[in-house]
Write a protein that holds these residues in place. Structure first.
Motif, PDB file in Angstrom:
ATOM      1  N   UNK A  50       0.833  -1.201   0.000  1.00 30.33           N
ATOM      2  CA  UNK A  50       0.000   0.000   0.000  1.00 30.33           C
ATOM      3  C   UNK A  50       0.872   1.257   0.000  1.00 30.33           C
ATOM      4  N   UNK A  51       1.795   1.367   0.966  1.00 34.02           N
ATOM      5  CA  UNK A  51       2.569   2.594   1.088  1.00 34.02           C
ATOM      6  C   UNK A  51       3.952   2.520   0.427  1.00 34.02           C
ATOM      7  N   UNK A  62       6.536 -12.410   8.193  1.00 37.00           N
ATOM      8  CA  UNK A  62       5.365 -11.523   8.172  1.00 37.00           C
ATOM      9  C   UNK A  62       5.775 -10.063   8.359  1.00 37.00           C
ATOM     10  N   UNK A  63       5.254  -9.171   7.501  1.00 36.70           N
ATOM     11  CA  UNK A  63       5.696  -7.774   7.537  1.00 36.70           C
ATOM     12  C   UNK A  63       4.970  -6.925   8.581  1.00 36.70           C
ATOM     13  N   UNK A  64       5.713  -6.012   9.190  1.00 40.45           N
ATOM     14  CA  UNK A  64       5.129  -4.959  10.016  1.00 40.45           C
ATOM     15  C   UNK A  64       5.640  -3.639   9.438  1.00 40.45           C
ATOM     16  N   UNK A  65       4.720  -2.694   9.185  1.00 43.90           N
ATOM     17  CA  UNK A  65       5.091  -1.424   8.550  1.00 43.90           C
ATOM     18  C   UNK A  65       4.839  -0.243   9.486  1.00 43.90           C
ATOM     19  N   UNK A  66       5.400   0.905   9.144  1.00 44.05           N
ATOM     20  CA  UNK A  66       5.275   2.172   9.891  1.00 44.05           C
ATOM     21  C   UNK A  66       6.169   2.133  11.130  1.00 44.05           C
ATOM     22  N   UNK A  68       6.661   3.814  13.880  1.00 45.31           N
ATOM     23  CA  UNK A  68       6.178   3.885  15.257  1.00 45.31           C
ATOM     24  C   UNK A  68       5.433   2.599  15.641  1.00 45.31           C
ATOM     25  N   UNK A  69       4.762   1.996  14.672  1.00 42.94           N
ATOM     26  CA  UNK A  69       4.069   0.724  14.929  1.00 42.94           C
ATOM     27  C   UNK A  69       5.088  -0.397  15.108  1.00 42.94           C
ATOM     28  N   UNK A  73       5.507  -2.789  18.274  1.00 41.17           N
ATOM     29  CA  UNK A  73       5.426  -4.242  18.062  1.00 41.17           C
ATOM     30  C   UNK A  73       6.626  -4.951  18.691  1.00 41.17           C
ATOM     31  N   UNK A 100       3.980  11.934  18.240  1.00 44.20           N
ATOM     32  CA  UNK A 100       3.372  12.499  17.029  1.00 44.20           C
ATOM     33  C   UNK A 100       3.834  13.928  16.747  1.00 44.20           C
TER      34      UNK A 100
END
Lengths: 249, 249
Positions: A50-51, A62-66, A68-69, A73, A100
């Motif tokens: 998506x991004x 398994x992917x983790x994106x962003x 800060x997330x 995680x 933020x």
């Protein structure tokens, strides 16, 4: 099960550096894969369809994106060592909200137009687009001004944000309190860009906000930070190179 | 201790509606205070001094800001009833990442220029600034085009985002799986703006993305949602009123 951890990243990214710091804090072994943002790997496109942005953490396939997330995680999965987020929900919400404030830091890219091309989303920005973005920044602030006035106003805003952060720091050694925490991880990545800001902007952050620099130096005493952050002069060299490539020097 | 919960909000806000839904889901009693965004209350300025934005949740005198953070906070503090976020860290990270797709929804404001003045941050945007923002949007997409082409491109992008969401939904009734969850809360707020998009954009979302509309209708069967979302036509009326006030009609 042995953990398989892969990080897709780009070395000058202040977002990628967050993940590198946390992985180092937790003592997690991982494979680092440098991305060419002008020619993104099929793995990156597959893992973040998506991004299409770095950083991406791939944990056991398994992917983790962003960023800060990803930081949250990692903190949850490897919770035994060096916890970053407080366990109290209110404190945790406050930490998330402070992280933020980064948006104010990102805006500076839109103002020092020499720096703008290093937008990590669109590395191929041209000068035409750059000028349009400057106009936007201008308009969003409700100010119509010359480039020189622009830069002065941007410096002022940047310093104001740092002063808000200094107030938040008060007499604590870290934003996390006595220990290095989530907000520290999210903010320290910008430190390796301070030299770029100062040189292009012709100002001294330390003269304006000595407490922020003292905090950054305290963070840098941690090996997880000092080994993860690229050198400010190296980042400056990267910006100069890119300017040359883009015909902006 | 009796819980004291106050919500500072603005009724057409798709961000505020998230908080209203979660408070209803959890059965939490609270005091609702409508803000006039053109004349913000001293309470709002005091509770959210950095961003000055709604919604703000004030829980026993302490503020929590940013809608997605407020939703997570409420879910953690009132965790016994109607849990929204999965307990597994990976599932939780995925939910957080999907909720960020909202940015694509927010961009549509910058394109349907009739709608643009309803930027909840700067309600006092004037047409001059609006045109600059349109130029930015244009430039960020790397496209130079007429207003008509603009709007067609924006519709296309909006539909593409909805289609990505439809794929994610697959055969599940909710983004949260069998039950209404965090991603559902974050996305359903946009539904009350669909009528505005469709009317100004002259297109049918249902014709393009029937699964999204079916999902939204499923959400609306929940009283917590149907009672929290303003009616689409009322939102449309609000937009028309605002256009008049701003001299845009």
């Amino acid at each position: 099960m042995a953990e398989e951890v892969v990080l897709l990243d780009f070395w000058p990214s202040m977002f990628g550096v967050r993940v590198r710091i946390v992985l180092a804090e937790k003592g997690i072994e991982y494979e680092y894969r440098e991305e060419d943002l002008r020619n993104k790997s099929s793995l990156l496109l597959q893992m973040n369809p998506v991004h299409k942005k770095i950083p991406v953490l791939i944990h056991n396939g398994k992917p983790v994106c962003e960023s800060s997330i990803i930081v949250q995680y990692i903190d949850e999965v490897w919770h035994d060592k060096a916890p970053l987020l407080p366990s109290d929900p209110y404190q945790r919400a406050q930490a998330s909200a402070w992280s933020k404030i980064e948006n104010a830091f990102v805006w500076i890219f839109f103002v020092f137009d020499e720096i703008l091309p290093i937008n990590f989303i669109n590395l191929d920005l041209n000068t035409d687009k750059k000028n349009k973005k400057l106009q936007l920044y201008n308009s969003s602030r409700g100010v119509w001004s010359t480039k020189g006035e622009e830069q002065e106003a941007a410096k002022k805003e940047f310093i104001e944000v740092l002063k808000v952060l200094e107030e938040q720091l008060k007499d604590k050694p870290f934003f996390g309190g006595e220990t290095f925490g989530y907000v520290d991880v999210c903010l320290i990545g910008y430190y390796c860009w301070f030299y770029v800001y100062e040189t292009f902007g012709n100002f001294s952050i330390e003269a304006e906000c000595p407490e922020i620099i003292a905090w950054a130096k305290r963070c840098m005493q941690k090996e997880s930070v000092s080994k993860s952050l690229p050198d400010g002069k190296k980042v400056f060299g990267f910006v100069q190179e890119l300017k040359k490539k883009l015909g902006l020097d």
